[in-house]
Every structure is written in C-alpha cells, then in structure tokens.
Design an enzyme around this catalytic site. Structure first.
Site, PDB file in Angstrom:
ATOM      1  N   THR A  24       0.873  -0.991  -0.222  1.00  0.00           N
ATOM      2  CA  THR A  24       0.113   0.286   0.043  1.00  0.00           C
ATOM      3  C   THR A  24       0.778   1.338   0.045  1.00  0.00           C
ATOM      4  O   THR A  24       2.194   1.095  -0.004  1.00  0.00           O
ATOM      5  CB  THR A  24      -0.999  -0.021   1.328  1.00  0.00           C
ATOM      6  OG1 THR A  24       0.056   0.353   2.488  1.00  0.00           O
ATOM      7  CG2 THR A  24      -1.638  -1.271   1.456  1.00  0.00           C
ATOM      8  N   CYS A  25       0.405   2.254   0.160  1.00  0.00           N
ATOM      9  CA  CYS A  25       1.097   3.457   0.010  1.00  0.00           C
ATOM     10  C   CYS A  25       2.057   3.873   1.386  1.00  0.00           C
ATOM     11  O   CYS A  25       2.895   4.513   1.321  1.00  0.00           O
ATOM     12  CB  CYS A  25       0.661   4.950  -0.470  1.00  0.00           C
ATOM     13  SG  CYS A  25      -1.016   4.981   0.701  1.00  0.00           S
ATOM     14  N   ASN A  26       1.499   3.201   2.545  1.00  0.00           N
ATOM     15  CA  ASN A  26       2.238   3.339   3.633  1.00  0.00           C
ATOM     16  C   ASN A  26       3.197   2.075   4.096  1.00  0.00           C
ATOM     17  O   ASN A  26       3.823   1.984   5.084  1.00  0.00           O
ATOM     18  CB  ASN A  26       1.540   3.514   4.849  1.00  0.00           C
ATOM     19  CG  ASN A  26       1.046   5.057   4.593  1.00  0.00           C
ATOM     20  OD1 ASN A  26       1.707   5.790   4.047  1.00  0.00           O
ATOM     21  ND2 ASN A  26      -0.285   5.297   5.020  1.00  0.00           N
TER      22      ASN A  26
ATOM     23  N   GLU B 200      -7.841   3.376  10.701  1.00  0.00           N
ATOM     24  CA  GLU B 200      -8.285   3.857   9.382  1.00  0.00           C
ATOM     25  C   GLU B 200      -8.752   2.671   8.761  1.00  0.00           C
ATOM     26  O   GLU B 200      -8.217   1.380   9.122  1.00  0.00           O
ATOM     27  CB  GLU B 200      -7.339   4.473   8.460  1.00  0.00           C
ATOM     28  CG  GLU B 200      -5.852   3.890   8.202  1.00  0.00           C
ATOM     29  CD  GLU B 200      -5.916   2.847   6.968  1.00  0.00           C
ATOM     30  OE1 GLU B 200      -6.921   3.170   6.350  1.00  0.00           O
ATOM     31  OE2 GLU B 200      -4.920   2.385   6.906  1.00  0.00           O
ATOM     32  N   PRO B 201     -10.133   2.482   8.213  1.00  0.00           N
ATOM     33  CA  PRO B 201     -10.580   1.290   7.846  1.00  0.00           C
ATOM     34  C   PRO B 201     -10.300   0.419   6.492  1.00  0.00           C
ATOM     35  O   PRO B 201     -10.305  -0.379   6.170  1.00  0.00           O
ATOM     36  CB  PRO B 201     -12.066   1.589   7.835  1.00  0.00           C
ATOM     37  CG  PRO B 201     -12.180   3.247   7.525  1.00  0.00           C
ATOM     38  CD  PRO B 201     -11.021   3.733   7.847  1.00  0.00           C
TER      39      PRO B 201
ATOM     40  N   GLY C  86     -17.036  31.315  -2.854  1.00  0.00           N
ATOM     41  CA  GLY C  86     -15.560  31.687  -2.976  1.00  0.00           C
ATOM     42  C   GLY C  86     -15.450  30.962  -4.286  1.00  0.00           C
ATOM     43  O   GLY C  86     -16.165  29.844  -4.392  1.00  0.00           O
TER      44      GLY C  86
ATOM     45  N   MET D  55      -9.239  26.934  -1.528  1.00  0.00           N
ATOM     46  CA  MET D  55      -9.875  25.986  -0.648  1.00  0.00           C
ATOM     47  C   MET D  55     -11.293  25.645  -1.277  1.00  0.00           C
ATOM     48  O   MET D  55     -11.997  24.444  -1.104  1.00  0.00           O
ATOM     49  CB  MET D  55     -10.234  27.032   0.836  1.00  0.00           C
ATOM     50  CG  MET D  55      -8.970  26.892   1.501  1.00  0.00           C
ATOM     51  SD  MET D  55      -8.594  25.136   2.219  1.00  0.00           S
ATOM     52  CE  MET D  55      -9.534  25.093   3.232  1.00  0.00           C
TER      53      MET D  55
END
Lengths: 439, 272
Positions: free
Chosen positions: A50-52, A113-114, A188, A192
């Site tokens: 995974t990315c981690n 985190e799921p 806006g 953001m």
C-alpha cells in the site's frame, strides 16, 4: 523446518521517498508474486503493498528472510544496503501478531483507518487466486480478517472522522441521511473552494453551485468541477435552494449575517441548512448558528471534532491490542498443534513397528497357541502401545507456544530417532493422517 | 402468570440498554429475541384470558393498558425489523415495562357488561389503542430526534451522534408514524360515536355520560386536534424537524395522561 516470516517496510521504518520506490503494485502484484516464486524460496507467500507499507508474508526455510530482502532490492532495482536498515523481519508468532495489528489498523499512519482491512483482503485474494497460498497462509489471513472485523465491531478504534473534510461529510450524513439529491452552494472560487468542490463531487451530490463576487472566476471553477456558476446578485435565491453551504471567501467581514439567513429560512420552509465555514477570517456570523434548523460549523469546530475523535480512538487502543493478542494466541496454538502432528504420527508408527517386529520375533514360540489366544495377544499389545502413547500425545497437542513445540519435537526425534531409516514409512503417511493438512 | 411477560419485557429493556452501550451483533440479537419472546408470552396470556372470559380482554383501563403494550411491542418490532434501527428500542421497551406493571399487579379481567357486546366496541378499542401505539413510537422518535439535534447544535459529537440514525431519517419516520396514528385515531373516534348512537337507549349510566363534557372524550378530542395540527403544520408551514419532534412528544404526553390517570380516576363514561 519452514516457518512463518513477515519481511517489509512501512511508514514506521522508512521515509516516504523510499516507500515510493518500493511499490509492488506498480508492475502488478501477480508479477511480483511470480518473480518471488521463481526464486524458489517458498511455496506460500502474500505480497501486501500500500502507499504506507510493502510487506511479504512467507512460509520459508531459515534463509527465507535474506532471500526475501534481496528480492525487495532486486525487484525495485535498489541497492540492498540502502534498503536493509529500513526492513524489518518478524517470524512465527510475531509475524502473525504483526499482520493482525496491520489488519486491525493499529499499525496505520492514522490509527484505526478502515481501508487497510480491504487492502489486506485484496492482497490475499490476489495471492490466493494465483495459487501462491496454502494451509498456513490461508489460516493466517483468514484469522487476520477476523481480527480486523472484531476490532471494528467491538472497539471504537475506527469510529469518528479524523480529518476535517471527513468530519464535515459525516456531519452532513448525520443531518441529511444521504448526500445524493442534495444541493451544495460554494461561496468563493479560490483554492479552498476548489478543494471542497472536488471532495463534494466525489460524494455524488445532486448539484454544486458556485457563487463569487466576480462571475468570471466562478465560471472558471464551475467549468472545472462540472458545477453551475451563479451571479452574486442571486445569492439569496441560491441560499434558498441549497442544503449545504460551504463558505471559503477571502472577505474580511462576514458575508452571511443572521438576518440574511433568517430571511431565506422561511421560504425554504425550515428545511435543514448545513453551513460549513472554512474561511479564516470567518464568512458567517456566529449568531447564524442560533437559528432553528441551521447547523453552523466553522473550521475550528471541525478541528475540535477531529481532535475529540483522535482522543477517543487512542482510548480504544488497549482493547484493540488485547483482541490482537488473543487471536495471535489462538493462531499460535493452531500452528503448534499442526507442527507436532507429524511427530505424533512418526512416534505412533515407530511404536507400531516395534510391536510388529517383536510379534514377528516371537512367532516361532507362539505357533503352538490356538488362534483365539494369538488374537488376544495382538489385541493386548495394541492396547499397551495406545495406552503408553496417550498422555504424551495429549501433552504435545496442548502445547501453546511455538518454541516449546519445536523443543519437544526435537527431543522426541532424537530420543526415538524418528525420521531415521528405521522408520521409513513415517513421512509418506503423514499427510494422510493429519486432518489439518488438507485445509 | 402476568409476571412472566413483565420479566421478559424488563429483560428486553436491559438488553436494549446493553446494546445501546456496546453495539455488538450478539446483544442486538439477544435484545430482539427477548422482545419477541415477551410478545409471545403476552400473546399467550391474552389468549388464555380470552378463553377464560369468553371475550377479548378489552374491558376496563387495565385490560386496555395490557392491549396497548402488546400493540406497541408488535408495532415497534415491525419498525425495527424493517429498518434495522434498534436505538429507539431502549425507550420503547422501558415504556412497555413501566406500563405493563399495571396489568401485572392488577391481573383480574373485568366482566363484560351487556352494552359492550357490539363488535363496534371491539373495533373502537383496537383502533384507538393502535393509534396510541403509533403515537408512542412518534414520541420516542421525537425524543431521539431532539437528543441528536442538541448534540449536533452543541458541536460536541458524542454518545448519541454515534448511535442514532440521521435527523432526516428520524423526521421522516416521525411524519409517517403520526400519519398512521392520526388515521386510526380518527377512525376510532368515529366508530365510538356510531356505537354511542346505537346504544343510546341503554339504561347503563355510563352510556348517558358519553358526551363532550366527559374528560376522557374531551382530552381525546384535544389530542386529535393537536395531531391534526401537527400534520397540517408539517405540510403547510414546514413544521418539520425539531418542532415536529417536540409536538409529537407533547401530544403523546396528553395521550398518556388521558389513557392512565384520566382513565382511572376522572372519566365517568369510560370506567368499565
């Protein structure tokens, strides 16, 4: 003897630059599995990338970890020396415990985190479909799925949003139930506003409208997001039609006053209005939140919720770790009982061989006996062997940890010379006798 | 005999509390199972009383309370099974247990006077009680709505936030349940009126008291008025959400007052 190993690196041991280089999914997980199989290090393995984290779970011989570490380096064309200090190796019970913690989200960057459970499931499915898993990895991963589910069900580890945008979406869901069919108004057209719009588009809301002081900028952003640009003069009507309002302008004074919102609430028949003010300084007067059916959250409120959720999650850590430990013990008990079964079988066969050879040796002396007496003798000797082996068998099966299992197996092998030429039939029949092998 | 359903309703209430706190599947199934068992035991009890008395036990406030508990339990179970939402079970089972204390400690079945032998009487009692059961559900949904609403407004998302369905879902359920209750109450009052006209010549003094001045009838009409207003206000002036929730909670308090204290102590017309 083959053991279970986990070799890999994660956000805990390796910097992001290195993790980016070590990614088994880039060239396809199946290709990585095939390349690893070609090394002949093991018959059972799963690649979790995974990315981690990038990890390989394998059942291998003592040289397994080194071979797998070298595979990590070769496959990604990195020098082993650069990788080595970031790689960790877990074996046996620790490897199982590690995977269980990963599946439960305890080892994640954001604890609880799921997504990780789904990623573990996917990694196993790929390996399993490719025929790279067998009894031990099957059991290991199914146990891990069970741990993940239990932790999610029995603890609050995965509860509560831990990022501002998730917290806002969770709130919207708690107010409206379903986000589909909702109208969102963004005030806006800056950075953001764009980020929020992109996030909301992913939630499949019915329509996104954008209002900005200059219609041109609103139109530009609307075109990018597939939204509708609304001129500033029609702000009142747009507010009346919206369910969620996100304000992210650079204005220094509040744009939405209590009076303005009160005016739109009557024509909208008090339909709930959720206002998210992510602008600093604030775009919405605090008093707007006092209106009935108006829910006003600014960026500080959302951050406060995230902080509360994180604190609550860390309070659940202990319970989650206890579940991991309990399941790891169960897995190890299974593993140990599985390890001692060949020894038990060999031991029984050795005793049976001795019985047979003694009976054969006594054959000339017994030839004068009537057939019933010979049958009786056969029965008695069989019973004797069974009785002698009953307690040791039970004791061996009851061993709970891997190292004592291995110690007892070694001792028995040496004491009875199991596996030597004197008991040649033992290995052939093992797989037939052990019911667990067939799993 | 009456203590078995009481005990089961009590256990179900405890299980719903445990489920609310822990939220695991096993407790959820236990809670639903206990409530189902309580309903079965209660059904058996009503069946036994019917056989013994020769008529449905609907005469007198105590019997009516028992029938109301039974109808509410069934209605709630239906809502739970169709929506898979158990959060309201805590309040509902608590209400069931408290109300069932009345029949549990006063189990005698009143004899049925000759004037009540009309099938219209049975229809009147059943429709009104079913309306009350719906209003009880609306009350519970309304209270739940207010609890969640307050938490979201206060910006401290905690206990209820994690356990309750969304405000929109609660509001929708409230509207539907009030509509069903209103239809049945209207029907029940109309049937009651027709019945009074049929038995007007009866010498029973209670029939002579059947007028708008009797507190039971008056308060029933007031509650009908409040629920009618709630329905009209929801559609015409957007009284949904918090206002609708408060209104349904308040209206049920009137219904409950009419049902128990007025039914026992004040009415001259409905004291069978």
């Amino acid at each position: 003897m083959s053991r279970l190993y986990a070799v890999g690196l994660s956000h805990r041991t390796a910097p992001v630059e290195l993790r980016e280089c070590v990614d088994f999914t880039r060239g396809g997980t199946v290709e990585a599995l095939t390349a690893l199989a070609a090394r002949g290090v093991s018959r059972e393995f799963v690649v979790l990338s995974t990315c981690n984290r990038a990890e390989i779970y394998a059942v291998a011989g003592p040289d397994g970890p080194d071979t797998i570490a070298r595979f990590f380096a070769d496959y990604h064309q990195l020098p082993l020396a650069r990788l080595a200090e970031h790689l960790y190796v877990r074996q046996g019970a620790d490897a199982a415990r590690h995977l269980f913690r990963v599946a439960a989200g305890l080892d994640s960057l954001v604890v609880g985190e799921p997504q990780i459970l789904g990623q573990v499931k996917a990694a196993y499915a790929v390996a399993s479909d490719g025929g790279f898993t067998s009894a031990m990895t099957n059991r290991l991963f199914h146990s891990a799925f069970g741990v993940g589910k239990r932790v999610r069900r029995e603890t609050g580890l995965s509860e509560g949003a831990v990022s501002v945008s998730y917290a806002a979406m969770a709130l919207a869901r708690k107010i409206f139930g379903d986000l589909r069919g909702l109208n969102v108004l963004i005030l806006g057209a800056g950075g953001m506003a764009k980020l929020t719009g992109m996030h909301l588009r992913g939630q499949h809301v019915q329509q996104i409208s954008i209002v900005s002081r200059t219609l041109r900028t609103a139109e530009t952003l609307a075109a990018q997001l597939g939204a509708v640009a609304v001129p500033w003069s029609e702000l009142g009507a747009a507010l009346g039609a919206a369910d969620i309002v996100v304000t992210a302008t650079g204005a220094t004074d509040p744009i939405l006053t209590r009076g303005a919102i009160q005016d739109v609430m009557r024509p909208r028949r008090h339909r709930p209005l959720f206002i998210i003010d992510i602008a600093v300084p604030r775009d919405v007067e605090a008093a707007v939140g006092d209106l009935d059916q108006v829910f006003l959250y600014n960026i500080d409120d959302l951050q406060g919720i995230v902080k509360e959720n994180l604190a609550r999650r860390s309070g659940e850590l202990e319970r989650a770790e206890a579940i991991v430990e309990e399941e790891a013990q169960k897995f190890m008990a299974w593993l140990t009982s599985r390890d001692v079964i060949p020894t038990i079988v060999a031991l029984r066969e050795r005793f049976e061989a001795i019985r047979q050879s003694e009976l054969a040796r006594l054959e000339p002396k017994m030839s004068g006996l009537p057939p019933q007496a010979r049958e009786r003798l056969d029965e008695i000797t069989q019973l004797l062997v069974q009785k002698l082996l009953l307690t040791p068998t039970e004791q061996l099966k009851a061993l709970r940890d891997e190292s004592s299992g291995a110690a007892y197996t070694d001792a028995l092998n040496q004491l009875f010379r199991l596996g030597s030429d004197e008991a040649p039939q033992a290995p052939r029949r093992r797989s037939k006798v052990s019911p667990l092998r067939r799993e | 005999m009456h203590f078995i359903p009481l005990l089961l309703y009590g256990c179900a209430a405890a299980a719903y509390v445990a489920h609310f706190a822990r939220r695991d599947r096993t407790t959820a199934r236990t809670a639903t199972g206990l409530l189902g068992t309580a309903i079965l035991a209660h059904t058996f009890l009503i069946g036994m009383q019917t056989v013994q008395a020769g008529h449905a036990p609907l005469v007198g406030t105590t019997a009516a309370v028992s029938a109301f508990v039974w109808l509410l339990a069934i209605s709630y179970l239906y809502v739970e099974l169709t929506t898979d939402e158990r959060a309201m079970g805590v309040l509902v089972t608590a209400l069931l247990t408290v109300l069932f204390l009345i029949p549990a400690f006063d189990p005698a079945v009143s004899p049925r006077p000759a004037v009540l032998q009309s099938p219209l009487f049975t229809l009147h009692v059943l429709t009104v009680l079913f309306a009350y059961a719906s209003f009880a559900l609306a009350f519970v949904i309304g209270v739940t709505y207010v609890l969640l609403f307050k938490e979201i407004k206060a910006k401290h998302l905690g206990y209820f936030y994690a356990r309750l369905p969304s405000l929109q879902v609660l509001d929708g359920m409230n509207g539907r349940v009030v509509t069903v209750g209103w239809i049945f109450l209207t029907l029940g009052i109309a049937v009651g009126g027709i019945w009074v006209m049929q038995v007007q010549s009866s010498p029973d003094p209670r029939v002579q008291e059947m007028s708008i001045q009797d507190p039971k009838i008056l308060v029933a009409l007031v509650s009908w008025g409040v629920y009618s207003f709630a329905l009209v206000a929801r559609r015409a002036i957007g009284w949904t959400g918090r206002r609708a929730a408060w209104l349904s909670a308040l209206a049920f308090v009137i219904v409950l007052l009419n049902f128990v204290p007025v039914g026992y102590f004040l009415t001259k017309s409905h004291n069978f």
